[in-house]
Design a protein around this motif. Sequence first.
Motif, mmCIF file in Angstrom:
data_model
loop_
_atom_site.group_PDB
_atom_site.id
_atom_site.type_symbol
_atom_site.label_atom_id
_atom_site.label_comp_id
_atom_site.label_asym_id
_atom_site.label_seq_id
_atom_site.Cartn_x
_atom_site.Cartn_y
_atom_site.Cartn_z
ATOM 1 N N ALA A 63 58.010 39.424 154.417
ATOM 2 C CA ALA A 63 58.070 40.838 154.826
ATOM 3 C C ALA A 63 59.463 41.214 155.338
ATOM 4 C CB ALA A 63 57.015 41.107 155.892
ATOM 5 N N GLU A 64 60.181 40.230 155.907
ATOM 6 C CA GLU A 64 61.478 40.543 156.523
ATOM 7 C C GLU A 64 62.691 40.170 155.685
ATOM 8 O OE1 GLU A 64 61.350 38.632 160.361
ATOM 9 O OE2 GLU A 64 59.538 39.768 160.818
ATOM 10 N N GLY A 65 62.527 39.179 154.849
ATOM 11 C CA GLY A 65 63.676 38.721 154.066
ATOM 12 C C GLY A 65 63.271 37.550 153.199
ATOM 13 N N VAL A 66 64.275 36.922 152.616
ATOM 14 C CA VAL A 66 64.003 35.880 151.629
ATOM 15 C C VAL A 66 64.370 34.518 152.216
ATOM 16 C CG1 VAL A 66 64.437 35.145 149.248
ATOM 17 C CG2 VAL A 66 64.616 37.571 149.872
ATOM 18 N N VAL A 67 63.505 33.540 151.964
ATOM 19 C CA VAL A 67 63.756 32.161 152.383
ATOM 20 C C VAL A 67 64.049 31.344 151.132
ATOM 21 C CG1 VAL A 67 62.778 30.130 153.512
ATOM 22 C CG2 VAL A 67 62.210 32.429 154.353
ATOM 23 N N VAL A 68 65.213 30.692 151.124
ATOM 24 C CA VAL A 68 65.623 29.895 149.955
ATOM 25 C C VAL A 68 65.395 28.419 150.273
ATOM 26 C CG1 VAL A 68 67.627 29.197 148.552
ATOM 27 C CG2 VAL A 68 67.326 31.606 149.184
ATOM 28 N N THR A 88 64.888 39.711 141.551
ATOM 29 C CA THR A 88 63.486 39.751 141.953
ATOM 30 C C THR A 88 63.262 40.522 143.254
ATOM 31 O OG1 THR A 88 63.626 37.686 143.248
ATOM 32 C CG2 THR A 88 63.090 37.470 140.900
ATOM 33 N N THR A 89 64.312 40.766 144.025
ATOM 34 C CA THR A 89 64.151 41.456 145.306
ATOM 35 C C THR A 89 65.479 42.035 145.787
ATOM 36 O OG1 THR A 89 63.486 41.217 147.629
ATOM 37 C CG2 THR A 89 64.496 39.290 146.607
ATOM 38 N N LYS A 90 65.378 43.091 146.586
ATOM 39 C CA LYS A 90 66.582 43.672 147.203
ATOM 40 C C LYS A 90 66.755 43.145 148.633
ATOM 41 C CE LYS A 90 67.748 46.768 143.953
ATOM 42 N NZ LYS A 90 67.409 45.797 142.883
ATOM 43 N N LYS A 91 65.759 42.396 149.123
ATOM 44 C CA LYS A 91 65.809 41.920 150.515
ATOM 45 C C LYS A 91 66.898 40.860 150.706
ATOM 46 C CE LYS A 91 60.974 42.867 151.525
ATOM 47 N NZ LYS A 91 59.632 42.314 151.662
ATOM 48 N N PRO A 92 67.422 40.754 151.918
ATOM 49 C CA PRO A 92 68.472 39.765 152.177
ATOM 50 C C PRO A 92 67.892 38.357 152.353
ATOM 51 C CG PRO A 92 67.902 40.908 154.200
ATOM 52 C CD PRO A 92 67.083 41.555 153.110
ATOM 53 N N VAL A 93 68.698 37.363 152.066
ATOM 54 C CA VAL A 93 68.317 35.988 152.388
ATOM 55 C C VAL A 93 68.564 35.769 153.875
ATOM 56 C CG1 VAL A 93 68.810 33.535 152.027
ATOM 57 C CG2 VAL A 93 68.791 35.117 150.073
ATOM 58 N N THR A 94 67.507 35.368 154.599
ATOM 59 C CA THR A 94 67.633 35.162 156.045
ATOM 60 C C THR A 94 67.675 33.685 156.421
ATOM 61 O OG1 THR A 94 65.227 35.315 156.234
ATOM 62 C CG2 THR A 94 66.494 37.336 156.646
ATOM 63 N N HIS A 95 67.039 32.830 155.596
ATOM 64 C CA HIS A 95 66.949 31.403 155.929
ATOM 65 C C HIS A 95 67.090 30.550 154.669
ATOM 66 C CE1 HIS A 95 64.839 33.441 159.192
ATOM 67 N NE2 HIS A 95 65.105 32.390 159.955
ATOM 68 N N TRP A 116 75.177 36.356 151.842
ATOM 69 C CA TRP A 116 74.511 36.623 153.121
ATOM 70 C C TRP A 116 75.054 35.665 154.185
ATOM 71 C CZ3 TRP A 116 71.546 36.540 148.535
ATOM 72 C CH2 TRP A 116 71.061 37.802 148.158
ATOM 73 N N PRO A 117 76.215 36.006 154.752
ATOM 74 C CA PRO A 117 76.886 35.073 155.673
ATOM 75 C C PRO A 117 76.091 34.769 156.941
ATOM 76 C CG PRO A 117 78.061 37.186 155.537
ATOM 77 C CD PRO A 117 76.996 37.221 154.503
ATOM 78 N N ASN A 118 75.064 35.577 157.250
ATOM 79 C CA ASN A 118 74.308 35.339 158.485
ATOM 80 C C ASN A 118 73.048 34.511 158.284
ATOM 81 O OD1 ASN A 118 76.154 36.861 160.010
ATOM 82 N ND2 ASN A 118 75.134 38.760 159.372
ATOM 83 N N ALA A 119 72.811 34.052 157.073
ATOM 84 C CA ALA A 119 71.601 33.252 156.827
ATOM 85 C C ALA A 119 71.634 31.971 157.667
ATOM 86 C CB ALA A 119 71.491 32.912 155.341
ATOM 87 N N THR A 120 70.465 31.564 158.153
ATOM 88 C CA THR A 120 70.327 30.356 158.969
ATOM 89 C C THR A 120 69.994 29.172 158.068
ATOM 90 O OG1 THR A 120 69.451 31.714 160.757
ATOM 91 C CG2 THR A 120 69.000 29.346 160.879
ATOM 92 N N LEU A 121 70.777 28.097 158.185
ATOM 93 C CA LEU A 121 70.566 26.917 157.339
ATOM 94 C C LEU A 121 69.850 25.833 158.143
ATOM 95 C CD1 LEU A 121 74.077 26.619 155.586
ATOM 96 C CD2 LEU A 121 72.168 28.113 154.998
ATOM 97 N N ILE A 122 68.744 25.328 157.590
ATOM 98 C CA ILE A 122 67.848 24.419 158.325
ATOM 99 C C ILE A 122 67.664 23.119 157.546
ATOM 100 C CG2 ILE A 122 65.539 24.207 159.367
ATOM 101 C CD1 ILE A 122 65.371 27.363 158.995
ATOM 102 N N ALA A 123 67.675 21.971 158.277
ATOM 103 C CA ALA A 123 67.464 20.680 157.618
ATOM 104 C C ALA A 123 66.994 19.631 158.620
ATOM 105 C CB ALA A 123 68.750 20.215 156.941
ATOM 106 N N HIS A 124 66.672 18.464 158.116
ATOM 107 C CA HIS A 124 66.319 17.291 158.924
ATOM 108 C C HIS A 124 67.521 16.924 159.804
ATOM 109 C CE1 HIS A 124 65.186 13.136 159.808
ATOM 110 N NE2 HIS A 124 64.042 13.279 159.154
ATOM 111 N N PRO A 125 67.299 16.564 161.069
ATOM 112 C CA PRO A 125 68.440 16.221 161.936
ATOM 113 C C PRO A 125 69.321 15.111 161.353
ATOM 114 C CG PRO A 125 66.316 15.764 163.022
ATOM 115 C CD PRO A 125 66.018 16.546 161.792
ATOM 116 N N ASP A 126 68.724 14.147 160.671
ATOM 117 C CA ASP A 126 69.525 13.061 160.075
ATOM 118 C C ASP A 126 70.295 13.526 158.836
ATOM 119 O OD1 ASP A 126 68.751 11.299 162.039
ATOM 120 O OD2 ASP A 126 67.061 10.508 160.879
#
Length: 312
Positions: A63-68, A88-95, A116-126
């Motif tokens: 609903a808020e944005g796109v998760v890649v 496929t969408t006009k929404k921004p990538v957020t995560h 989308w320079p403000n997207a949050t990048l998430i991964a395993h700590p290792d």
Amino acid sequence: MRIAPLLAALVFCTPVLAGPKDVVRPYPAQKVSADTYVIHGPQGLPSAANQSFMNNPAWIITAEGVVVIDPGSSVQAGRMVMAQLRKTTKKPVTHVFNTHVHGDHWLGNQAVLEVWPNATLIAHPDMIRQAKAGADAFWLDLMSSMTNGYTKGTRAVIPTVEAADGQEFRIGGKTFRIHSSDDAHSKTDLMIRIVEDNILFTGDNVLNRQSMNLRDGTFKGVIKATQRALDLDAKIYVPGHGKTGDRTFVAEQKAYFDILMTEVRRMYDEGKSDFEMKPVLAGKLKAYKNWAEFETNLGPMISLAILEIEQE
Ligand SMILES: [Zn+2]
């Protein structure tokens, strides 16, 4: 004429930068459920022929944005993924989630942040720790050399947010639940389940009709992760490589590993060596002989299985 040496110096001093048109040939996105798209990359190792692109980038429209998830192997591949996403969408990538440290899955991060320079990048700590400790340069070099320099200009953009096992990220009305481990395919692996849609992204813990390169992982861990994927009883499974499907291909991989471990254990107890085991296993595993990279990975898999049995 006197300008020539200066020009030459400029040419040699200019770093190679990927230009904005520097992008891999397009691959279609497939809609695998109401809000989820996957580009199924060609199976095989990165090469000049596939322009480095060989994983399964995906995106989920919330609903808020796109998760890649896993935007690909290079800035060039990531740009192709972003171009398909924007159809496929006009929404921004957020995560962005990166499933593990292997570069074919995350070196495309750069292309996401270009748009989308403000997207949050998430991964395993290792994954984050290893990338910062040299895996970044290792994968940039490997990708470039395997593609004859095609991926030049790619930079390693390392995730900053850690994801723990059991953690839930609530994004735009959807729940991204993390199932992580530190002993599976790469020892830095996340599997991500979208609870509301019952889709599981397995990363490279599960591949569809592709034999696994386990040089950075353990059988023990990857078998446990495969079983966990089955236990989650998802409606749709998106593997790190190969086609999206139902639980059938996950069960196939589990059966493949079970046969391999059982047979290696039996022959190990009989005092057989790895080169004696290989032809026997090729026979026992003949149902899998058409899987991508079956031949390449069989020998190393047997060696690893022996090593793990010896360590028990
Ligand atoms: Zn991979």
